[in-house]
Every structure is written in structure tokens, then in C-alpha cells.
Design a protein around this motif. Structure first.
Motif, PDB file in Angstrom:
ATOM      1  N   GLN A 181      31.061  31.728  41.782  1.00 33.25           N
ATOM      2  CA  GLN A 181      29.886  31.242  41.052  1.00 33.25           C
ATOM      3  C   GLN A 181      30.252  31.052  39.590  1.00 33.25           C
ATOM      4  OE1 GLN A 181      26.972  34.311  41.635  1.00 33.25           O
ATOM      5  NE2 GLN A 181      27.784  35.615  40.036  1.00 33.25           N
ATOM      6  N   ALA A 182      29.479  30.229  38.904  1.00 33.22           N
ATOM      7  CA  ALA A 182      29.724  29.958  37.492  1.00 33.22           C
ATOM      8  C   ALA A 182      29.303  31.151  36.647  1.00 33.22           C
ATOM      9  CB  ALA A 182      28.966  28.710  37.062  1.00 33.22           C
ATOM     10  N   GLY A 183      30.020  31.383  35.569  1.00 36.65           N
ATOM     11  CA  GLY A 183      29.647  32.446  34.642  1.00 36.65           C
ATOM     12  C   GLY A 183      30.848  33.116  34.018  1.00 36.65           C
ATOM     13  N   TYR A 184      30.552  34.174  33.224  1.00 31.07           N
ATOM     14  CA  TYR A 184      31.563  34.989  32.563  1.00 31.07           C
ATOM     15  C   TYR A 184      31.604  36.343  33.256  1.00 31.07           C
ATOM     16  CZ  TYR A 184      31.569  31.629  28.730  1.00 31.07           C
ATOM     17  OH  TYR A 184      31.674  30.490  27.977  1.00 31.07           O
ATOM     18  N   PHE A 185      32.823  36.861  33.496  1.00 26.91           N
ATOM     19  CA  PHE A 185      32.972  38.097  34.247  1.00 26.91           C
ATOM     20  C   PHE A 185      34.030  38.982  33.605  1.00 26.91           C
ATOM     21  CE2 PHE A 185      31.752  34.619  36.975  1.00 26.91           C
ATOM     22  CZ  PHE A 185      30.591  35.112  37.547  1.00 26.91           C
ATOM     23  N   LYS A 186      33.818  40.303  33.651  1.00 31.99           N
ATOM     24  CA  LYS A 186      34.771  41.263  33.117  1.00 31.99           C
ATOM     25  C   LYS A 186      36.037  41.232  33.961  1.00 31.99           C
ATOM     26  CE  LYS A 186      35.181  46.020  31.628  1.00 31.99           C
ATOM     27  NZ  LYS A 186      34.447  47.232  31.297  1.00 31.99           N
ATOM     28  N   SER A 187      37.164  41.298  33.295  1.00 31.92           N
ATOM     29  CA  SER A 187      38.443  41.278  33.989  1.00 31.92           C
ATOM     30  C   SER A 187      38.662  42.582  34.749  1.00 31.92           C
ATOM     31  CB  SER A 187      39.583  41.096  32.979  1.00 31.92           C
ATOM     32  OG  SER A 187      40.840  41.208  33.614  1.00 31.92           O
ATOM     33  N   THR A 188      39.210  42.454  35.942  1.00 33.67           N
ATOM     34  CA  THR A 188      39.600  43.629  36.713  1.00 33.67           C
ATOM     35  C   THR A 188      41.093  43.879  36.529  1.00 33.67           C
ATOM     36  OG1 THR A 188      40.022  42.248  38.651  1.00 33.67           O
ATOM     37  CG2 THR A 188      37.837  43.233  38.464  1.00 33.67           C
ATOM     38  N   ASP A 189      41.748  42.998  35.778  1.00 32.42           N
ATOM     39  CA  ASP A 189      43.196  43.033  35.632  1.00 32.42           C
ATOM     40  C   ASP A 189      43.656  43.426  34.221  1.00 32.42           C
ATOM     41  OD1 ASP A 189      45.869  42.493  36.508  1.00 32.42           O
ATOM     42  OD2 ASP A 189      45.786  40.604  35.427  1.00 32.42           O
ATOM     43  N   ARG A 190      42.861  43.092  33.200  1.00 37.44           N
ATOM     44  CA  ARG A 190      43.278  43.296  31.813  1.00 37.44           C
ATOM     45  C   ARG A 190      42.231  44.066  31.027  1.00 37.44           C
ATOM     46  NH1 ARG A 190      42.815  38.631  29.218  1.00 37.44           N
ATOM     47  NH2 ARG A 190      41.541  37.763  30.844  1.00 37.44           N
ATOM     48  N   VAL A 191      42.654  45.066  30.276  1.00 31.43           N
ATOM     49  CA  VAL A 191      41.748  45.814  29.417  1.00 31.43           C
ATOM     50  C   VAL A 191      41.277  44.885  28.306  1.00 31.43           C
ATOM     51  CG1 VAL A 191      41.546  47.751  27.815  1.00 31.43           C
ATOM     52  CG2 VAL A 191      42.870  48.006  29.922  1.00 31.43           C
ATOM     53  N   GLY A 192      39.971  44.823  28.089  1.00 34.18           N
ATOM     54  CA  GLY A 192      39.416  43.954  27.056  1.00 34.18           C
ATOM     55  C   GLY A 192      39.387  42.485  27.443  1.00 34.18           C
ATOM     56  N   GLY A 193      39.710  42.197  28.684  1.00 28.38           N
ATOM     57  CA  GLY A 193      39.744  40.809  29.123  1.00 28.38           C
ATOM     58  C   GLY A 193      38.495  40.413  29.890  1.00 28.38           C
ATOM     59  N   TYR A 194      38.240  39.141  29.924  1.00 27.72           N
ATOM     60  CA  TYR A 194      37.169  38.578  30.739  1.00 27.72           C
ATOM     61  C   TYR A 194      37.554  37.149  31.083  1.00 27.72           C
ATOM     62  CZ  TYR A 194      35.400  36.469  26.360  1.00 27.72           C
ATOM     63  OH  TYR A 194      35.252  35.769  25.197  1.00 27.72           O
ATOM     64  N   TYR A 195      36.822  36.555  31.990  1.00 28.07           N
ATOM     65  CA  TYR A 195      37.147  35.184  32.375  1.00 28.07           C
ATOM     66  C   TYR A 195      35.870  34.413  32.661  1.00 28.07           C
ATOM     67  CZ  TYR A 195      36.636  37.106  37.110  1.00 28.07           C
ATOM     68  OH  TYR A 195      36.159  37.721  38.226  1.00 28.07           O
ATOM     69  N   ARG A 196      35.997  33.107  32.574  1.00 32.12           N
ATOM     70  CA  ARG A 196      34.878  32.199  32.839  1.00 32.12           C
ATOM     71  C   ARG A 196      35.203  31.391  34.083  1.00 32.12           C
ATOM     72  NH1 ARG A 196      32.954  26.989  29.267  1.00 32.12           N
ATOM     73  NH2 ARG A 196      31.088  26.581  30.479  1.00 32.12           N
ATOM     74  N   CYS A 197      34.239  31.258  34.965  1.00 33.87           N
ATOM     75  CA  CYS A 197      34.386  30.444  36.164  1.00 33.87           C
ATOM     76  C   CYS A 197      33.575  29.162  36.000  1.00 33.87           C
ATOM     77  CB  CYS A 197      33.889  31.192  37.397  1.00 33.87           C
ATOM     78  SG  CYS A 197      34.909  32.609  37.828  1.00 33.87           S
ATOM     79  N   VAL A 198      34.233  28.038  36.243  1.00 35.58           N
ATOM     80  CA  VAL A 198      33.595  26.727  36.106  1.00 35.58           C
ATOM     81  C   VAL A 198      33.955  25.899  37.336  1.00 35.58           C
ATOM     82  CG1 VAL A 198      33.489  24.613  34.730  1.00 35.58           C
ATOM     83  CG2 VAL A 198      33.800  26.819  33.596  1.00 35.58           C
ATOM     84  N   TRP A 199      32.959  25.289  37.953  1.00 33.91           N
ATOM     85  CA  TRP A 199      33.207  24.406  39.091  1.00 33.91           C
ATOM     86  C   TRP A 199      33.639  23.052  38.574  1.00 33.91           C
ATOM     87  CZ3 TRP A 199      34.286  24.506  43.989  1.00 33.91           C
ATOM     88  CH2 TRP A 199      34.191  23.342  44.750  1.00 33.91           C
ATOM     89  N   ASN A 200      34.768  22.550  39.069  1.00 34.59           N
ATOM     90  CA  ASN A 200      35.248  21.227  38.680  1.00 34.59           C
ATOM     91  C   ASN A 200      35.021  20.292  39.869  1.00 34.59           C
ATOM     92  OD1 ASN A 200      36.872  18.900  38.260  1.00 34.59           O
ATOM     93  ND2 ASN A 200      38.102  20.038  36.774  1.00 34.59           N
ATOM     94  N   ALA A 201      34.025  19.428  39.767  1.00 33.06           N
ATOM     95  CA  ALA A 201      33.658  18.523  40.855  1.00 33.06           C
ATOM     96  C   ALA A 201      34.724  17.456  41.106  1.00 33.06           C
ATOM     97  CB  ALA A 201      32.314  17.861  40.561  1.00 33.06           C
ATOM     98  N   ASN A 202      35.529  17.138  40.092  1.00 33.58           N
ATOM     99  CA  ASN A 202      36.572  16.119  40.265  1.00 33.58           C
ATOM    100  C   ASN A 202      37.648  16.555  41.247  1.00 33.58           C
ATOM    101  OD1 ASN A 202      35.399  14.317  38.437  1.00 33.58           O
ATOM    102  ND2 ASN A 202      36.408  15.313  36.722  1.00 33.58           N
ATOM    103  N   ILE A 203      37.932  17.850  41.280  1.00 36.95           N
ATOM    104  CA  ILE A 203      38.974  18.351  42.178  1.00 36.95           C
ATOM    105  C   ILE A 203      38.412  19.286  43.246  1.00 36.95           C
ATOM    106  CG2 ILE A 203      40.861  18.055  40.539  1.00 36.95           C
ATOM    107  CD1 ILE A 203      40.653  21.026  39.886  1.00 36.95           C
TER     108      ILE A 203
END
Length: 93
Positions: A45-67
Motif C-alpha cells: 500500500q502507499a505510504g511511509y513506513f518505519k524501516s525494519t532493517d535500518r535504525v532511524g530509517g523509513y521508506y515510502r511506497c509508491v505505486w507506479n502504474a507505468n510498470i
């Protein structure tokens, strides 16, 4: 047909440029542009999420309809901060 020295140098320079262009093209085509393997959970799903891999990290999920797939964009909070998913920002722990 005889070539004078100037014509021969021009022909040699042209062949050299063609050969160099082919070497560069082959070298570039061998490169990959795949992003590094992420150890984060796959996006669903789209949004920002806390990283489970890096301390102090987070990531954003974006759907790319082109691919037709999710793209993950990694980010890092400033030193000493952690990402709070409820507040959607970096905070002091």
C-alpha cells in the motif's frame, strides 16, 4: 586507386572513432540499473513506513502504474531520531 597521406589518416581516424563508439556502446549495455536489493517488507500500500532493517530509517511506497509495480524509496532520519509511523515524521525516541 591511391590515397594520399591525408585521406589515409582521415580513414584511420574514422575507423578508430567507430570502433571506440562500439566499445562504449557494449560497455554501457552491460551495465544494470536495478536498485539494490531491499530487505524491507514488500510494499502492499502507499505510504511511509518505519524501516525494519535500518535504525532511524523509513521508506515510502509508491505505486507506479507505468510498470505495474510498487517502488520503495528509502530515507533516513537525522542522527538520534526515529521515524514515527503515527506522526509520519522523524522524532526523538
Amino acid at each position: 586507386m591511391f590515397m594520399n597521406g591525408s585521406q589515409r589518416r582521415f580513414k584511420n581516424a574514422t575507423l578508430y572513432k567507430i570502433a571506440l563508439g562500439l566499445v562504449i556502446a557494449v560497455s554501457i549495455s552491460a551495465c544494470t540499473t536495478e536498485p539494490p536489493e531491499s530487505r524491507e517488507p514488500p510494499c502492499t500500500q502507499a505510504g511511509y513506513f518505519k524501516s525494519t532493517d535500518r535504525v532511524g530509517g523509513y521508506y515510502r511506497c509508491v505505486w507506479n502504474a507505468n510498470i505495474n509495480r510498487w517502488i520503495q524509496y528509502p530515507y533516513t532520519c537525522p542522527n538520534g531520531h526515529e521515524f514515527d509511523e503515527k506522526l509520519q515524521r522523524c522524532v526523538l525516541p
